[in-house]
Design an enzyme around this catalytic site. Structure first.
Site, PDB file in Angstrom:
ATOM      1  N   LYS A  22       0.850  -1.197   0.000  1.00  0.00           N
ATOM      2  CA  LYS A  22       0.000   0.000   0.000  1.00  0.00           C
ATOM      3  C   LYS A  22       0.881   1.242   0.000  1.00  0.00           C
ATOM      4  O   LYS A  22       1.992   1.208   0.532  1.00  0.00           O
ATOM      5  CB  LYS A  22      -0.854   0.037   1.273  1.00  0.00           C
ATOM      6  CG  LYS A  22      -2.001  -0.946   1.311  1.00  0.00           C
ATOM      7  CD  LYS A  22      -2.785  -0.775   2.621  1.00  0.00           C
ATOM      8  CE  LYS A  22      -3.873  -1.822   2.771  1.00  0.00           C
ATOM      9  NZ  LYS A  22      -4.932  -1.727   1.759  1.00  0.00           N
ATOM     10  N   ARG A  71      -9.978 -11.703   2.341  1.00  0.00           N
ATOM     11  CA  ARG A  71     -10.841 -12.750   1.786  1.00  0.00           C
ATOM     12  C   ARG A  71     -10.137 -14.110   1.790  1.00  0.00           C
ATOM     13  O   ARG A  71     -10.799 -15.154   1.866  1.00  0.00           O
ATOM     14  CB  ARG A  71     -11.313 -12.335   0.383  1.00  0.00           C
ATOM     15  CG  ARG A  71     -10.237 -12.199  -0.641  1.00  0.00           C
ATOM     16  CD  ARG A  71     -10.687 -11.378  -1.847  1.00  0.00           C
ATOM     17  NE  ARG A  71     -10.773  -9.942  -1.545  1.00  0.00           N
ATOM     18  CZ  ARG A  71     -11.161  -9.011  -2.408  1.00  0.00           C
ATOM     19  NH1 ARG A  71     -11.505  -9.354  -3.634  1.00  0.00           N
ATOM     20  NH2 ARG A  71     -11.206  -7.748  -2.061  1.00  0.00           N
TER      21      ARG A  71
HETATM   22  N1  BES Z   1      -7.973  -3.881   4.683  1.00  0.00           N
HETATM   23  C1  BES Z   1      -8.123  -3.475   3.334  1.00  0.00           C
HETATM   24  C2  BES Z   1      -9.438  -2.718   3.085  1.00  0.00           C
HETATM   25  C3  BES Z   1      -9.634  -1.408   3.792  1.00  0.00           C
HETATM   26  C4  BES Z   1      -9.312  -0.212   3.180  1.00  0.00           C
HETATM   27  C5  BES Z   1     -10.208  -1.365   5.042  1.00  0.00           C
HETATM   28  C6  BES Z   1      -9.537   0.989   3.830  1.00  0.00           C
HETATM   29  C7  BES Z   1     -10.426  -0.175   5.689  1.00  0.00           C
HETATM   30  C8  BES Z   1     -10.093   1.005   5.081  1.00  0.00           C
HETATM   31  C9  BES Z   1      -8.114  -4.701   2.429  1.00  0.00           C
HETATM   32  O1  BES Z   1      -7.304  -5.739   2.818  1.00  0.00           O
HETATM   33  C10 BES Z   1      -7.627  -4.256   1.096  1.00  0.00           C
HETATM   34  O2  BES Z   1      -6.492  -3.901   1.011  1.00  0.00           O
HETATM   35  N2  BES Z   1      -8.491  -4.304   0.094  1.00  0.00           N
HETATM   36  C11 BES Z   1      -8.142  -3.918  -1.217  1.00  0.00           C
HETATM   37  C12 BES Z   1      -8.691  -4.948  -2.164  1.00  0.00           C
HETATM   38  C13 BES Z   1      -8.166  -4.841  -3.554  1.00  0.00           C
HETATM   39  C14 BES Z   1      -6.687  -5.141  -3.603  1.00  0.00           C
HETATM   40  C15 BES Z   1      -8.931  -5.815  -4.425  1.00  0.00           C
HETATM   41  C16 BES Z   1      -8.755  -2.538  -1.490  1.00  0.00           C
HETATM   42  O3  BES Z   1      -9.855  -2.253  -0.958  1.00  0.00           O
HETATM   43  O4  BES Z   1      -8.121  -1.753  -2.162  1.00  0.00           O
HETATM   44 MN    MN Z   2      -5.336  -5.544   2.141  1.00  0.00          MN
END
Ligand code: BES
Ligand code: MN
Ligand code: ZN
Length: 508
Positions: A286, A360
């Protein structure tokens, strides 16, 4: 804070503050507010006449009665809380007003207060429910996470005692029941907030497991079992272990069991929480900004661990198991790569299209495990997708389900506890986006409908078992203090899940 019910007259309470209320548009205060007004020489009526007390929602007026300025009036101050329009009054209003008052009392250094139940009888609100909402609001609104502040700028020890006073003696046992339920629910929600507010260097998978064990220890009929990497390997949880392999922190599986209907093992529900104690994204790293909230990526896990403590205390007639597959998601030489294929516990092969879609993966194995152990219903809670924030913002938790009846019950439980939930569809067009060229499924479905494809992925592992997925990415954190939700972790879904278990366990 201790909350107690007492029979008597507000004017005779030797407390730092007496709290009364007024609806907007009221010309003269009635009931307990009227009695207090008369005891202090009509000051409240006077303030209404001057337009200072208007009764608007969120309005709080402090009337000082220092030095026994009024004969026989014991409280050191009177606080007049606006309730808003009588026609819009509901339990959420009670919780909010009570929370705002509790925080004000902290700010002014009050340690003891007495109040009347706001709006019992208005709009059909029962005394028990009104007292419960008042206590819930005060306890949740008064919450503060300040253990890492070594210097405090003022006396903010907070309220020691809040006494709910009522002239009618016959109501006191109803009040007492409401207060007790509020205490159970609020301390569970506060536990979840604490777990989420803790930084990730403290709240590791090991620490989360220890916290779950500590929480279970004090509650009769609640067990907590902690399992390790070796156990996950034997179970074939390769989707979960693929996430865990990049971190030096060992993964921990947390299983908490409450048996409320031992004679009917099938009368059960599994509450499953995402437990990523820090989500860096893994090799699909990230950006730094995107990581700031990721110590809270175990908020779903915190919610189920905390909810089952309340459930085991309130004892509905059903069996509940809380499950968390906890791990960090880190980049390293041993981390899972983009393009890897892993075999999930269910036997499905998953192509890792993005290591940041880790929640997931852990939930896939969690649901397979729950089903293997005999789960008849599953509700999972997860900070799953940024797309949930885009779709619904911070007001509603997103729900997805393969079962209309179960999701309706979850939504109703949320409504009762003031935690709004909005259902989104699981349509077949979005489902196609998860198709992989080289494996059974891939773990991302592209930009479109990001929350839906995430839910579909988990749904593949729920199969036919009645299942609800709650995406709390938009609701697990509050960036400012409003109503009974102070800034920081909200503890969302703890009270909803508890209410759900109470509702399901009451039926029959
Ligand atoms: N934990 C994150 C989602 C999240 C983002 C929770 C902001 C709370 C606040 C999750 O693991 C994630 O990174 N999701 C990705 C999925 C994508 C790579 C398909 C996302 O939401 O960008
Ligand atoms: Mn994630
Ligand atoms: Zn995550």
């Amino acid at each position: 804070m201790k909350i107690e019910a007492a029979t008597g007259d507000l004017s005779k309470q030797a407390v730092d503050a007496a709290v009364v209320n007024i609806f907007s548009g009221a010309k003269r205060p009635g009931g307990a507010t009227g009695a207090v007004d008369r005891a202090i020489g009509g000051v409240i009526t006077d303030l209404i006449g001057r337009g200072e007390v208007r009764g608007e929602k969120g309005e709080i007026t402090v009337v000082h009665t220092v030095g026994k300025a009024y004969q026989g009036f014991e409280p050191a101050r009177v606080i007049v809380a606006g309730l808003g329009k009588q026609s819009e009054f509901d339990l959420d209003a009670v919780r909010s007003v009570s929370a705002n008052v509790a925080r004000l009392l902290r700010t002014i250094g009050a340690r003891t207060a007495a109040t009347v139940v706001h709006g019992a009888g208005v709009g059909g609100i029962e005394p028990e429910t009104a007292a419960e909402a008042l206590a819930e609001g005060a306890l949740l609104g008064h919450y503060l996470f300040d253990k890492y502040k070594s210097k405090k700028d003022r006396d903010d020890r907070g309220l020691e005692t809040l006494r709910i006073v009522e002239l009618d003696r016959s109501k006191s046992s109803a009040f007492q029941r409401g207060i007790e339920r509020a205490e159970t629910l609020s301390s569970a929600a506060s536990l979840a907030r604490d777990l989420v507010n803790e930084p990730a260097n403290v709240m590791t998978p090991t620490k989360l497991a220890e916290a779950a064990q500590t929480a279970a220890r004090g509650i009769a009929g609640l067990t907590c079992e902690i399992l390790d990497r070796g156990y996950a390997e034997k179970q074939g949880m390769r989707a979960y272990l693929g996430v865990a392999q990049g971190s030096v922190e060992p993964p921990r599986i947390i299983v908490m069991r409450y048996r409320g209907d031992a004679r009917r093992p099938k009368n059960n529900i599994w509450i499953v929480g995402k437990g990523i104690t820090f989500d860096s994204g893994g090799l699909s790293l990230k950006p730094s900004d995107g990581m700031t909230q990721m110590k809270g990526d175990m908020a779903g896990g915190a919610a189920v661990i905390s909810a089952i403590t309340a459930i085991a205390t309130l004892k509905p007639k059903m069996n509940v198991t809380a499950l968390v597959l906890a791990t960090e998601n880190m980049p390293s030489g041993s981390a899972q790569r983009v393009g890897d294929v892993v075999r999930a516990m269910s036997g499905k092969y998953i192509e890792i299209a993005n290591t940041d879609a880790e929640g997931r993966l852990t939930l896939a194995d969690a649901l397979t495990y729950a089903k293997q152990e005999g789960a008849q219903r599953i509700v999972d809670v997860a900070t799953l997708t940024g797309a949930a924030v885009v779709a619904l913002g911070h007001g509603n938790t997103a729900a997805f389900s393969n079962n209309d009846e179960l999701v309706e019950r979850v939504i109703a439980a949320g409504k009762q506890r003031g935690e709004p939930i909005w259902r989104l569809p699981l349509d077949s067009i979005a489902k196609k986006q998860n198709e992989s060229k080289i494996a059974d499924i891939k773990n991302t479905g592209g930009r479109a409908a990001g929350s839906i494809t995430g839910a579909h992925f988990i749904g593949e592992f729920a199969g036919d078992t009645p299942w609800v997925h709650l995406d709390i990415a938009g609701t697990f954190l509050a960036d400012s203090t409003t109503g009974w939700t102070p800034e920081g972790a909200t503890g969302v879904m703890v009270r909803t899940l508890t209410q759900l278990a109470l509702d399901l366990g009451a039926r029959r």
